[in-house]
Design a protein around this motif. Structure first.
Motif, mmCIF file in Angstrom:
data_model
loop_
_atom_site.group_PDB
_atom_site.id
_atom_site.type_symbol
_atom_site.label_atom_id
_atom_site.label_comp_id
_atom_site.label_asym_id
_atom_site.label_seq_id
_atom_site.Cartn_x
_atom_site.Cartn_y
_atom_site.Cartn_z
ATOM 1 N N GLY A 15 0.790 -1.234 0.000
ATOM 2 C CA GLY A 15 0.000 0.000 0.000
ATOM 3 C C GLY A 15 0.818 1.278 0.000
ATOM 4 N N VAL A 16 1.700 1.400 -1.004
ATOM 5 C CA VAL A 16 2.419 2.668 -1.175
ATOM 6 C C VAL A 16 1.973 3.273 -2.507
ATOM 7 C CG1 VAL A 16 4.671 3.753 -1.542
ATOM 8 C CG2 VAL A 16 4.424 1.934 0.159
ATOM 9 N N LEU A 22 1.599 6.564 4.173
ATOM 10 C CA LEU A 22 2.068 6.081 5.475
ATOM 11 C C LEU A 22 2.888 4.805 5.289
ATOM 12 C CD1 LEU A 22 -1.039 6.820 7.729
ATOM 13 C CD2 LEU A 22 0.949 8.250 7.247
ATOM 14 N N LEU A 46 0.905 2.425 -10.833
ATOM 15 C CA LEU A 46 1.797 2.836 -9.736
ATOM 16 C C LEU A 46 3.216 2.316 -9.900
ATOM 17 C CD1 LEU A 46 -0.469 2.332 -6.573
ATOM 18 C CD2 LEU A 46 0.095 4.466 -7.726
ATOM 19 N N VAL A 67 -5.719 -6.381 -3.519
ATOM 20 C CA VAL A 67 -5.976 -7.301 -2.402
ATOM 21 C C VAL A 67 -7.350 -7.967 -2.458
ATOM 22 C CG1 VAL A 67 -4.327 -6.348 -0.746
ATOM 23 C CG2 VAL A 67 -6.636 -5.371 -0.890
ATOM 24 N N THR A 68 -8.210 -7.526 -3.391
ATOM 25 C CA THR A 68 -9.499 -8.215 -3.517
ATOM 26 C C THR A 68 -9.372 -9.421 -4.454
ATOM 27 O OG1 THR A 68 -10.218 -6.833 -5.366
ATOM 28 C CG2 THR A 68 -10.790 -6.064 -3.148
ATOM 29 N N SER A 93 -1.105 -1.407 4.690
ATOM 30 C CA SER A 93 -1.405 0.025 4.738
ATOM 31 C C SER A 93 -2.391 0.355 3.616
ATOM 32 C CB SER A 93 -0.089 0.803 4.593
ATOM 33 O OG SER A 93 -0.305 2.168 4.805
ATOM 34 N N ILE A 94 -3.546 -0.281 3.677
ATOM 35 C CA ILE A 94 -4.498 -0.289 2.562
ATOM 36 C C ILE A 94 -5.912 0.012 3.047
ATOM 37 C CG2 ILE A 94 -5.664 -1.907 0.986
ATOM 38 C CD1 ILE A 94 -2.910 -3.248 0.608
ATOM 39 N N ALA A 95 -6.591 0.903 2.363
ATOM 40 C CA ALA A 95 -8.002 1.148 2.662
ATOM 41 C C ALA A 95 -8.652 1.771 1.434
ATOM 42 C CB ALA A 95 -8.143 2.093 3.855
ATOM 43 N N PHE A 96 -9.932 1.504 1.298
ATOM 44 C CA PHE A 96 -10.701 2.155 0.226
ATOM 45 C C PHE A 96 -12.185 2.099 0.566
ATOM 46 C CE2 PHE A 96 -13.364 1.782 -3.586
ATOM 47 C CZ PHE A 96 -13.070 3.004 -4.177
ATOM 48 N N VAL A 120 -11.989 -4.401 0.969
ATOM 49 C CA VAL A 120 -10.646 -3.844 0.730
ATOM 50 C C VAL A 120 -9.970 -3.471 2.054
ATOM 51 C CG1 VAL A 120 -9.329 -1.988 -0.352
ATOM 52 C CG2 VAL A 120 -11.335 -2.927 -1.523
ATOM 53 N N LEU A 145 -2.943 -0.238 9.648
ATOM 54 C CA LEU A 145 -3.178 1.175 9.976
ATOM 55 C C LEU A 145 -4.663 1.409 10.236
ATOM 56 C CD1 LEU A 145 -0.832 3.283 9.856
ATOM 57 C CD2 LEU A 145 -0.360 1.288 8.503
ATOM 58 N N TYR A 157 -16.818 10.076 7.870
ATOM 59 C CA TYR A 157 -15.952 8.897 7.756
ATOM 60 C C TYR A 157 -16.822 7.660 7.485
ATOM 61 C CZ TYR A 157 -11.328 6.859 8.366
ATOM 62 O OH TYR A 157 -10.123 6.246 8.163
ATOM 63 N N ALA A 197 -5.166 9.127 0.238
ATOM 64 C CA ALA A 197 -6.396 8.539 0.794
ATOM 65 C C ALA A 197 -7.090 9.549 1.718
ATOM 66 C CB ALA A 197 -6.069 7.261 1.561
ATOM 67 N N ALA A 198 -6.305 10.242 2.540
ATOM 68 C CA ALA A 198 -6.894 11.176 3.504
ATOM 69 C C ALA A 198 -7.563 12.350 2.789
ATOM 70 C CB ALA A 198 -5.815 11.675 4.456
HETATM 71 P P1 NAP Z 1 -2.458 6.191 0.572
HETATM 72 O O1 NAP Z 1 -1.089 6.669 0.350
HETATM 73 O O2 NAP Z 1 -3.497 6.556 -0.424
HETATM 74 O O3 NAP Z 1 -2.433 4.611 0.809
HETATM 75 C C1 NAP Z 1 -3.598 3.795 0.678
HETATM 76 C C2 NAP Z 1 -3.204 2.634 -0.189
HETATM 77 O O4 NAP Z 1 -4.255 1.654 -0.305
HETATM 78 C C3 NAP Z 1 -2.904 3.101 -1.622
HETATM 79 O O5 NAP Z 1 -1.624 2.634 -1.995
HETATM 80 C C4 NAP Z 1 -4.002 2.427 -2.426
HETATM 81 O O6 NAP Z 1 -3.643 2.159 -3.765
HETATM 82 C C5 NAP Z 1 -4.169 1.150 -1.626
HETATM 83 N N1 NAP Z 1 -5.330 0.372 -2.042
HETATM 84 C C6 NAP Z 1 -6.625 0.791 -2.145
HETATM 85 N N2 NAP Z 1 -7.378 -0.228 -2.627
HETATM 86 C C7 NAP Z 1 -6.536 -1.290 -2.832
HETATM 87 C C8 NAP Z 1 -6.715 -2.617 -3.321
HETATM 88 N N3 NAP Z 1 -7.919 -3.087 -3.722
HETATM 89 N N4 NAP Z 1 -5.622 -3.433 -3.418
HETATM 90 C C9 NAP Z 1 -4.398 -2.985 -3.033
HETATM 91 N N5 NAP Z 1 -4.170 -1.742 -2.561
HETATM 92 C C10 NAP Z 1 -5.235 -0.898 -2.458
HETATM 93 O O7 NAP Z 1 -3.029 6.755 1.968
HETATM 94 P P2 NAP Z 1 -2.557 6.527 3.478
HETATM 95 O O8 NAP Z 1 -3.176 7.620 4.243
HETATM 96 O O9 NAP Z 1 -1.115 6.292 3.537
HETATM 97 O O10 NAP Z 1 -3.350 5.187 3.875
HETATM 98 C C11 NAP Z 1 -2.704 4.033 4.384
HETATM 99 C C12 NAP Z 1 -3.510 3.463 5.540
HETATM 100 O O11 NAP Z 1 -3.442 4.377 6.638
HETATM 101 C C13 NAP Z 1 -4.985 3.266 5.251
HETATM 102 O O12 NAP Z 1 -5.434 2.078 5.887
HETATM 103 C C14 NAP Z 1 -5.622 4.471 5.930
HETATM 104 O O13 NAP Z 1 -6.976 4.271 6.278
HETATM 105 C C15 NAP Z 1 -4.745 4.533 7.155
HETATM 106 N N6 NAP Z 1 -4.805 5.801 7.902
HETATM 107 C C16 NAP Z 1 -4.537 6.970 7.297
HETATM 108 C C17 NAP Z 1 -4.607 8.146 8.020
HETATM 109 C C18 NAP Z 1 -4.345 9.485 7.357
HETATM 110 O O14 NAP Z 1 -4.775 10.501 7.885
HETATM 111 N N7 NAP Z 1 -3.636 9.516 6.241
HETATM 112 C C19 NAP Z 1 -4.921 8.135 9.395
HETATM 113 C C20 NAP Z 1 -5.166 6.910 9.998
HETATM 114 C C21 NAP Z 1 -5.115 5.734 9.256
HETATM 115 P P3 NAP Z 1 -4.136 3.219 -4.923
HETATM 116 O O15 NAP Z 1 -3.331 4.456 -4.735
HETATM 117 O O16 NAP Z 1 -3.843 2.492 -6.177
HETATM 118 O O17 NAP Z 1 -5.601 3.432 -4.697
#
Ligand code: NAP
Length: 261
Positions: A15-16, A22, A46, A67-68, A93-96, A120, A145, A157, A197-198
């Motif tokens: 998840g980068v 993160l 990516l 991941v699905t 480090s994945i969410a959607f 996801v 995360l 949210y 994502a945020a």
């Molecule tokens: P991010 O850089 O956008 O990372 C999220 C990653 O999830 C992206 O690389 C995204 O890929 C990937 N993803 C989404 N759907 C996927 C799938 N089906 N298969 C594989 N990968 C998938 O944002 P981030 O903030 O670092 O998020 C990482 C984690 O930290 C998440 O779980 C998020 O909820 C959590 N978190 C973030 C915060 C915040 O404020 N940033 C706070 C608390 C927790 P694509 O770019 O290709 O979509």
């Protein structure tokens, strides 16, 4: 500052998207501590970014993985078995969640959007753990995360809060299952950080500001704060910590109410 030594440890980071992710902050700290890293990224678009980010990590395995998709997960862990044979850590480090599900009221979440967000953002940790299990070494760790909206209502949210609740409960059940093999599973609950994502969460910037004004430390957290905590949780220093959700949020979660000074 005393350094954590992860040399000889092999960690998969999932998840980068870019250098603000993160997952990348965690990878950066792991790399500094001497760990060997592999990465998975969602789609071909990516690849170039990941290749650039990892240019100074020779022989770093890269895998495309949605991941699905069960076959993608099989390819990642089959590839790691071939290249490394064993695994000392996984960073999830994945969410959607579909944008519609974060626009209005939670009550209006469609069945499909609910299922997608949970698949996801929460089920993926379970399937990743299952695929990684045969490769895990004694003392290996998983880190995922999470966010405070797993516990309390954070407007907008919506379904992502429910996904994070499921994720945190999964951390506890996976810790129980994998604990018998000496493998630990923990979550980092991070305060808001500006990432792709945020920024897709409606009203994120208001949330970001409100957070700073409420947190006891009176500031936001950084990507590095998240990297430091995840590094600790994956390291032997956290050898007796599992099933936990650990905050890195400048203390925000201890507050019950904010009053004007
Ligand atoms: P991010 O850089 O956008 O990372 C999220 C990653 O999830 C992206 O690389 C995204 O890929 C990937 N993803 C989404 N759907 C996927 C799938 N089906 N298969 C594989 N990968 C998938 O944002 P981030 O903030 O670092 O998020 C990482 C984690 O930290 C998440 O779980 C998020 O909820 C959590 N978190 C973030 C915060 C915040 O404020 N940033 C706070 C608390 C927790 P694509 O770019 O290709 O979509």
């Amino acid at each position: 500052m005393a350094q954590i030594d992860m040399s000889g440890k092999r960690v998969l980071v999932m998840g980068v998207t870019n250098r603000f992710s993160l997952g990348w902050a965690i990878a950066d700290r792991l790399r500094e501590s001497g760990a060997d890293l592999a990465f998975s990224y969602q789609g071909e678009r990516l690849r170039e970014t990941i290749e650039k980010l990892t240019a100074d990590m020779p022989a770093c395995p890269l895998f495309e993985c949605d991941v699905t998709m069960e076959e993608d997960l099989q390819a990642v862990f089959g590839g790691l078995k071939e290249k490394w044979g064993s695994l000392d850590g996984v960073v999830h480090s994945i969410a959607f969640a579909p944008r519609d599900a974060m626009m209005g009221r939670y009550i209006d979440t469609s069945r499909d959007d609910w299922a997608t967000a949970l698949d996801v953002s929460a089920y993926s940790l379970v399937s990743v753990a299952r695929h990684a299990e045969p490769l895990f070494s004694q003392g290996a760790g998983m880190v995922t995360l999470s966010y405070y909206a797993a516990e309390k209502v954070v407007p907008k949210y919506n379904v992502m809060g429910i996904a994070k609740s499921a994720l945190e409960a999964s951390v506890r059940y996976l810790a129980y299952d994998l604990g018998k093999k000496g493998v630990r599973v923990n979550a980092v609950s991070a305060g808001p950080v500006k990432t792709v994502a945020a920024r897709s969460i409606p009203g994120f910037m208001s949330m970001y500001k409100e957070f700073r004004e409420t947190a006891p430390l009176g500031r936001n957290i950084s990507q590095e704060d998240v990297g430091n905590l995840a590094l600790f949780l994956l390291s032997p220093l956290a050898a007796s910590i599992t099933g936990e959700v650990v905050y890195v949020d400048a203390g925000f979660n201890v507050m019950g109410m904010k009053l004007p000074d």
